[in-house]
Design a protein around this motif. Structure first.
Motif, PDB file in Angstrom:
ATOM      1  N   SER A 116      51.139 -58.367 -11.020  1.00 59.52           N
ATOM      2  CA  SER A 116      50.650 -57.158 -10.366  1.00 59.52           C
ATOM      3  C   SER A 116      49.674 -56.413 -11.262  1.00 59.52           C
ATOM      4  O   SER A 116      49.642 -56.596 -12.484  1.00 59.52           O
ATOM      5  CB  SER A 116      51.816 -56.234 -10.009  1.00 59.52           C
ATOM      6  OG  SER A 116      52.361 -55.654 -11.174  1.00 59.52           O
ATOM      7  N   LEU A 117      48.893 -55.539 -10.656  1.00 64.75           N
ATOM      8  CA  LEU A 117      47.937 -54.730 -11.414  1.00 64.75           C
ATOM      9  C   LEU A 117      48.664 -53.868 -12.444  1.00 64.75           C
ATOM     10  O   LEU A 117      48.184 -53.692 -13.561  1.00 64.75           O
ATOM     11  CB  LEU A 117      47.140 -53.850 -10.450  1.00 64.75           C
ATOM     12  CG  LEU A 117      46.153 -52.855 -11.070  1.00 64.75           C
ATOM     13  CD1 LEU A 117      45.183 -53.543 -12.011  1.00 64.75           C
ATOM     14  CD2 LEU A 117      45.408 -52.116  -9.957  1.00 64.75           C
ATOM     15  N   GLY A 118      49.825 -53.368 -12.080  1.00 67.95           N
ATOM     16  CA  GLY A 118      50.577 -52.530 -12.993  1.00 67.95           C
ATOM     17  C   GLY A 118      50.938 -53.219 -14.297  1.00 67.95           C
ATOM     18  O   GLY A 118      51.035 -52.577 -15.351  1.00 67.95           O
ATOM     19  N   GLU A 119      51.118 -54.534 -14.243  1.00 70.51           N
ATOM     20  CA  GLU A 119      51.480 -55.296 -15.440  1.00 70.51           C
ATOM     21  C   GLU A 119      50.353 -55.362 -16.456  1.00 70.51           C
ATOM     22  O   GLU A 119      50.562 -55.820 -17.581  1.00 70.51           O
ATOM     23  CB  GLU A 119      51.892 -56.716 -15.033  1.00 70.51           C
ATOM     24  CG  GLU A 119      53.177 -56.771 -14.206  1.00 70.51           C
ATOM     25  CD  GLU A 119      53.467 -58.182 -13.716  1.00 70.51           C
ATOM     26  OE1 GLU A 119      53.309 -59.127 -14.512  1.00 70.51           O
ATOM     27  OE2 GLU A 119      53.835 -58.335 -12.533  1.00 70.51           O
ATOM     28  N   HIS A 120      49.166 -54.916 -16.073  1.00 75.90           N
ATOM     29  CA  HIS A 120      48.017 -54.945 -16.983  1.00 75.90           C
ATOM     30  C   HIS A 120      47.534 -53.545 -17.352  1.00 75.90           C
ATOM     31  O   HIS A 120      46.467 -53.407 -17.952  1.00 75.90           O
ATOM     32  CB  HIS A 120      46.873 -55.736 -16.338  1.00 75.90           C
ATOM     33  CG  HIS A 120      47.232 -57.158 -16.042  1.00 75.90           C
ATOM     34  ND1 HIS A 120      47.132 -58.161 -16.977  1.00 75.90           N
ATOM     35  CD2 HIS A 120      47.732 -57.732 -14.915  1.00 75.90           C
ATOM     36  CE1 HIS A 120      47.544 -59.311 -16.438  1.00 75.90           C
ATOM     37  NE2 HIS A 120      47.908 -59.076 -15.196  1.00 75.90           N
ATOM     38  N   LEU A 121      48.338 -52.531 -16.995  1.00 76.57           N
ATOM     39  CA  LEU A 121      47.924 -51.159 -17.272  1.00 76.57           C
ATOM     40  C   LEU A 121      48.839 -50.435 -18.250  1.00 76.57           C
ATOM     41  O   LEU A 121      48.367 -49.706 -19.123  1.00 76.57           O
ATOM     42  CB  LEU A 121      47.844 -50.363 -15.959  1.00 76.57           C
ATOM     43  CG  LEU A 121      46.729 -50.774 -14.989  1.00 76.57           C
ATOM     44  CD1 LEU A 121      46.827 -49.961 -13.710  1.00 76.57           C
ATOM     45  CD2 LEU A 121      45.354 -50.591 -15.628  1.00 76.57           C
TER      46      LEU A 121
END
Length: 309
Positions: free
Chosen positions: A89-94
């Motif tokens: 998910s995008l969250g895993e890179h933020l």
């Protein structure tokens, strides 16, 4: 499904939520990696509704939607099979991650992809589909970093009711009277935009009290003329001022109290594409050295001289 997941082996578990577990599996004799979502057991009307909705979703095709491969409803068990999104998910890179930070340009491209997926749900289908749970964990990334909106299987996106919200998600004020619309997705997407800019969740109880709720903190900083304080420290000095202004303005419009004051996803998409153009123009004028990012270094789009320190 049992064979694809080695009888739902715990070592293949990649995600878990209130309504089920997600396993990484293989089909076609190991040639295709898939995500297998095992939902709860149900019978009767629940089963019929599951079949109707899943068949409808199987007709949705768009570059920025997670493809639905198939489903299983045998033995009173619901199982959904999707393409496997290898980047997570995008969250895993933020935030809360060991992954290298994404460059600002790359974040913009991901946001644009997600906006295109939502725009398709709102305008490319009949009837229009309200996603209901637009958030970082439902924006997934494939091997090529293409953003794809995850289907909201747990709720009923074909009506304006019975959508599932969670305590720490950003919801529009219209949720209080249960009247969700496409503009409810727009509100939630505005919150996502600020999460992308700030690299933090909507609610972070480990921060000072005035910063716990992201959207409140953003509003305070904007009123004080210190909007730069919310920006992810990694991005400081790397965002073109015009691009930043356009991005923040777009996110703020999405978060308008009245639904009628919020833009459509088509307008949001246009604004984000404009912001990207501003960033690309600025980077082009500064030369290739100014565009080098942590993302580029980590994933090999820029080759680093091993003698450099």
């Amino acid at each position: 499904m049992e064979a694809a997941t080695k009888n739902f082996d715990k070592s293949l578990l990649v995600g878990e939520g209130d309504r089920g577990k997600v396993y990484c599996g293989e089909i076609n004799w190991g040639a295709t990696k898939v995500a297998i979502k095992r939902l709860g057991y149900a019978r009767g009307d629940d089963r019929r509704q599951f079949c109707i909705e899943t068949r409808m979703r199987s007709k949705l095709y768009h570059r920025h939607l997670v493809p639905l491969i198939g489903y299983c409803d045998k033995k009173d068990e619901f199982i959904i099979v999707y393409d496997y999104m290898s980047r997570g998910s995008l969250g895993e890179h933020l935030y809360n991650t060991q992954n290298p930070p994404l460059s600002w340009k790359h974040r913009l491209e991901i946001c644009i992809g997600a906006a295109r997926g939502l725009h398709y749900l709102h305008r490319g289908t009949k009837p229009a589909i309200i996603h209901c749970t637009v958030k970082l964990t439902n924006i997934l990334l494939d091997e090529e970093w293409v953003a794809k909106i995850s289907h909201n299987i747990e709720s009923d996106p074909y009506t304006s009711t019975n959508c599932c919200w969670y305590d720490d998600d950003a919801i529009g004020p219209e949720q209080d009277n249960g009247r969700l619309t496409e503009k409810s997705d727009v509100y939630a997407f505005g919150a996502v935009l600020f999460e992308v800019l700030c690299a933090r969740p909507i609610v972070d109880r480990n921060r000072p009290i005035e910063q716990v709720h992201l959207l409140c903190w953003v509003a305070c900083c904007k009123d004080e003329g210190n909007i730069d304080q919310i920006v992810d420290p990694y991005l400081k000095g790397k965002i073109n001022p015009g691009c930043l202004d356009k991005f923040v303005e777009t996110a703020e419009r999405c978060l308008a109290y009245e639904c009628s004051d919020r833009p459509s996803m088509e307008e949001v998409l246009s604004d984000l594409e404009h912001a990207l153009q501003l960033q690309e123009s600025a980077e082009a004028s500064e030369g290739p050295a100014a565009t080098m990012s942590g993302f580029d270094m980590a994933y090999g789009t820029v080759k680093r001289n091993p003698t450099c320190r």
